[in-house]
Design a protein around this motif. Structure first.
Motif, PDB file in Angstrom:
ATOM      1  N   UNK A 123     -34.195  54.638 -35.182  1.00 44.43           N
ATOM      2  CA  UNK A 123     -33.795  54.951 -33.811  1.00 44.43           C
ATOM      3  C   UNK A 123     -33.410  53.679 -33.060  1.00 44.43           C
ATOM      4  N   UNK A 124     -32.551  53.873 -32.066  1.00 38.52           N
ATOM      5  CA  UNK A 124     -32.140  52.777 -31.191  1.00 38.52           C
ATOM      6  C   UNK A 124     -31.661  53.389 -29.876  1.00 38.52           C
ATOM      7  N   UNK A 139     -30.847  42.746 -26.126  1.00 37.07           N
ATOM      8  CA  UNK A 139     -30.067  41.695 -26.777  1.00 37.07           C
ATOM      9  C   UNK A 139     -28.697  42.226 -27.166  1.00 37.07           C
ATOM     10  N   UNK A 140     -27.661  41.714 -26.495  1.00 37.43           N
ATOM     11  CA  UNK A 140     -26.289  42.173 -26.776  1.00 37.43           C
ATOM     12  C   UNK A 140     -25.543  41.146 -27.624  1.00 37.43           C
ATOM     13  N   UNK A 152     -28.789  49.451 -29.137  1.00 40.54           N
ATOM     14  CA  UNK A 152     -29.754  48.348 -29.123  1.00 40.54           C
ATOM     15  C   UNK A 152     -31.049  48.723 -29.847  1.00 40.54           C
ATOM     16  N   UNK A 153     -31.359  47.973 -30.896  1.00 45.28           N
ATOM     17  CA  UNK A 153     -32.701  48.080 -31.488  1.00 45.28           C
ATOM     18  C   UNK A 153     -33.626  47.102 -30.791  1.00 45.28           C
ATOM     19  N   UNK A 154     -33.066  45.923 -30.505  1.00 43.77           N
ATOM     20  CA  UNK A 154     -33.853  44.917 -29.795  1.00 43.77           C
ATOM     21  C   UNK A 154     -33.694  45.162 -28.308  1.00 43.77           C
ATOM     22  N   UNK A 155     -34.576  45.966 -27.766  1.00 41.70           N
ATOM     23  CA  UNK A 155     -34.529  46.227 -26.328  1.00 41.70           C
ATOM     24  C   UNK A 155     -35.876  46.762 -25.880  1.00 41.70           C
ATOM     25  N   UNK A 201     -41.592  49.859 -25.231  1.00 40.36           N
ATOM     26  CA  UNK A 201     -40.514  49.921 -26.223  1.00 40.36           C
ATOM     27  C   UNK A 201     -40.484  48.658 -27.051  1.00 40.36           C
ATOM     28  N   UNK A 202     -39.305  48.281 -27.489  1.00 44.24           N
ATOM     29  CA  UNK A 202     -39.170  47.078 -28.304  1.00 44.24           C
ATOM     30  C   UNK A 202     -39.014  47.427 -29.768  1.00 44.24           C
ATOM     31  N   UNK A 203     -38.466  46.471 -30.490  1.00 47.03           N
ATOM     32  CA  UNK A 203     -38.060  46.726 -31.868  1.00 47.03           C
ATOM     33  C   UNK A 203     -39.244  47.066 -32.764  1.00 47.03           C
TER      34      UNK A 203
END
Ligand code: SF4
Length: 529
Positions: free
Chosen positions: A471-472, A409-410, A156-159, A201-203
């Protein structure tokens, strides 16, 4: 008839009192990718970094390694064993189960019904982006219905992590940056009732800033998800130590109590208990400071007006905003002298000897006064009856905790590991045909588009989170549904395997289902249709 699967616990070292997940197989980290890949290296294609890993070493994320020339996920996949009933329940057919429940069969082999084992995404491995079926697509039965669970690790990048800190202390202005090792990793967001909220965190921090910001953000996120303590500094505010499920530490002081309510709520709760023991009560709170004699609760008790004149902005009778600045003093304000928020007493209304209790919303601070002949409050020993009410306030405060929710976001490519037609997975989740869990923990699915999941990390196994250096963040996710529904949504039917297949083919560990509040994922939601 239920199939039984032989589970070998010989290397599990199960600790019944503290279930945990294992550390990775110890391999050295590989050297950076070189243009001339040596013959004995293997290339990891599990993420776009494409590490070339020499024998006996791991790639950049420590998740994949070269074990004797074979690309290997170095953590074991975690299976969870459904909780068993008391010993009398052995009629359920769990051979050796009663003994295991009592911790006597932590080693050796035993037979467990397949329906009592859940393959989690922890340690399952995956590719990113997903260009092949999820690592485990596991068939099982629940209540006589054929089910399937698609098990994977999402990358996940969007997390982000939403952190709730139970405190009325001032942590910093809303929207302030939050830093770790000098890098911005999040911000202070809207406060909630009795709690300060952080978004971490977060993208944009992972990939939108400098490389260092992304790396440190990733470190902080992984540590938070793995229930480790993280040090944070808020610009213009406090220094924090935050750890999921533990009391937060604010400016070096461990927070003990979450306030019973705002000042107005406290007046409502305790007015009757104060009645007859004092003439006036002020409950100091950064949000709403309450004044008993003016408050509706006081009026209902016919409490005589005291003539008190408060600082701050009167909202409604007996409720005052902004009596002081926010801070680490009384009730989340910056005051250390409670009389500093009282302008005085109306001589036409107040009287010498008037009894005044001032308390904070946690009862940690409280003082008792009586007015002298000049209507000035003079401190006095607190009467026992009032002392008891202050203690009652403290008794009604819950222990202060930091709660950490993972939000991700999955809805991206990981759906391709589940189905050939990703929108059908999204739609099936919205129709409650699919139960989504993260490491077995129930996930809340946000309404609207995509598959935006939110889960309490305390309900997940220890060390559920990993990373890739893009990174993710790497996190387990499982999708459980009826087999017929899986087929309908275009699932990878040829890749369905049994729990026994997983046990036979994958390096695995079995831990006990440890969160009694979490429903068993495969039977946890009514199956529609
Ligand atoms: S970072 Fe990890 S997942 Fe990505 S290629 Fe390297 S070893 Fe594989």
């Amino acid at each position: 008839m239920t199939e039984h699967t032989k589970v070998d616990h010989s290397s599990d070292n199960l600790d019944e009192s503290m279930p945990s997940t294992p550390g990775p197989t110890v391999l050295e980290k590989s050297k950076p990718r070189s243009a001339n890949m040596a013959a004995k290296k293997v290339e990891c294609n599990a993420c776009p970094v494409l590490c070339q890993i020499t024998g006996g070493r791991t790639g950049a994320c420590d998740r994949w390694g070269n074990v004797e020339g074979v690309l290997t996920r170095v953590d074991s996949v975690i299976l969870m064993r459904r909780p068993v009933g008391p010993p009398a329940d052995t009629a359920l057919g769990h051979e050796g189960e009663a003994a295991a429940h009592q911790g006597a069969a932590a080693t050796g082999s035993e037979l467990v019904p397949e329906t009592d084992l859940f393959v989690s995404g922890v340690g399952s491995g995956t590719t990113y982006p997903d260009y092949k079926p999820a690592p485990f697509i596991v068939g099982s039965k629940a209540n006589g219905v054929d089910m399937v669970t698609v098990v994977t690790e999402g990358i996940f990048s969007y997390c982000s992590f939403k952190v709730k800190i139970d405190t009325d202390r001032y942590l910093g202005p809303e929207q302030s940056n939050i830093r770790h090792k000098g890098e911005i990793v999040g911000h202070v967001t809207t406060a909630e009732y009795g709690s300060q909220m952080l978004s971490l965190g977060g993208v944009h921090h992972l990939t939108g800033g400098s490389k260092k910001e992304g790396r440190i953000t990733c470190d902080v996120m992984m540590a938070l998800g793995n229930k480790q303590a993280v040090e944070l500094t808020i610009d213009g505010g406090a220094q924090l130590v935050v750890q999921a499920g533990k009391a937060p530490i604010v400016d070096g002081v461990e927070e003990k109590r979450m306030r019973v309510g705002c000042g107005s709520a406290a007046i409502g709760i305790f007015a009757k208990q104060w009645f007859g023991h004092t003439d006036e009560v002020v409950v100091v709170d950064d949000h709403i400071t309450g004044v008993l004699s003016e408050h509706q609760a006081g009026r209902c008790l016919d409490i005589r007006p005291s003539g008190i004149k408060m600082k701050g902005r009167k909202s409604t009778p007996g409720r005052y905003f902004q009596v002081a600045n926010p801070g680490n003093g009384w009730g989340g304000t910056d005051i250390t002298d409670p009389l500093s928020i009282i302008e005085g007493f109306d001589p036409e209304v107040a009287w010498p000897g008037l009894r005044l209790l001032i308390t904070s919303t946690t009862g940690e601070h409280a003082e008792y006064y009586e007015l002298d002949d000049a209507l000035q409050p003079q401190p006095k020993a607190m009467p026992e009856a009032l002392q008891k009410t202050v203690e009652r306030i403290g008794e009604n405060c819950e222990p202060s905790l930091a709660s950490v929710l993972f939000l991700a976001g999955a809805g991206g490519s990981l759906r391709a590991g589940v189905t050939e037609n990703p929108i059908w997975l999204t739609n099936s989740i919205k129709q409650s045909l699919v139960n989504v869990t993260c490491g077995g923990a129930p996930a809340y699915i946000w309404a609207g588009g995509g598959i935006t999941v939110m889960v309490d990390v305390m309900r997940m196994p220890d060390n559920s989170f990993g990373y890739v250096p893009t990174p993710a963040i790497v996190a387990p996710i499982e999708f459980s549904m009826r087999l017929t529904d899986y087929e309908r949504l275009g699932g990878h039917m040829a890749d369905v395997q049994s729990v026994a297949d997983v046990l036979a083919r994958a390096d695995h560990r079995v831990i006990d289902w440890f969160d009694a509040e979490s429903p068993w994922p495969i039977a946890g939601r009514p199956v529609l249709g």
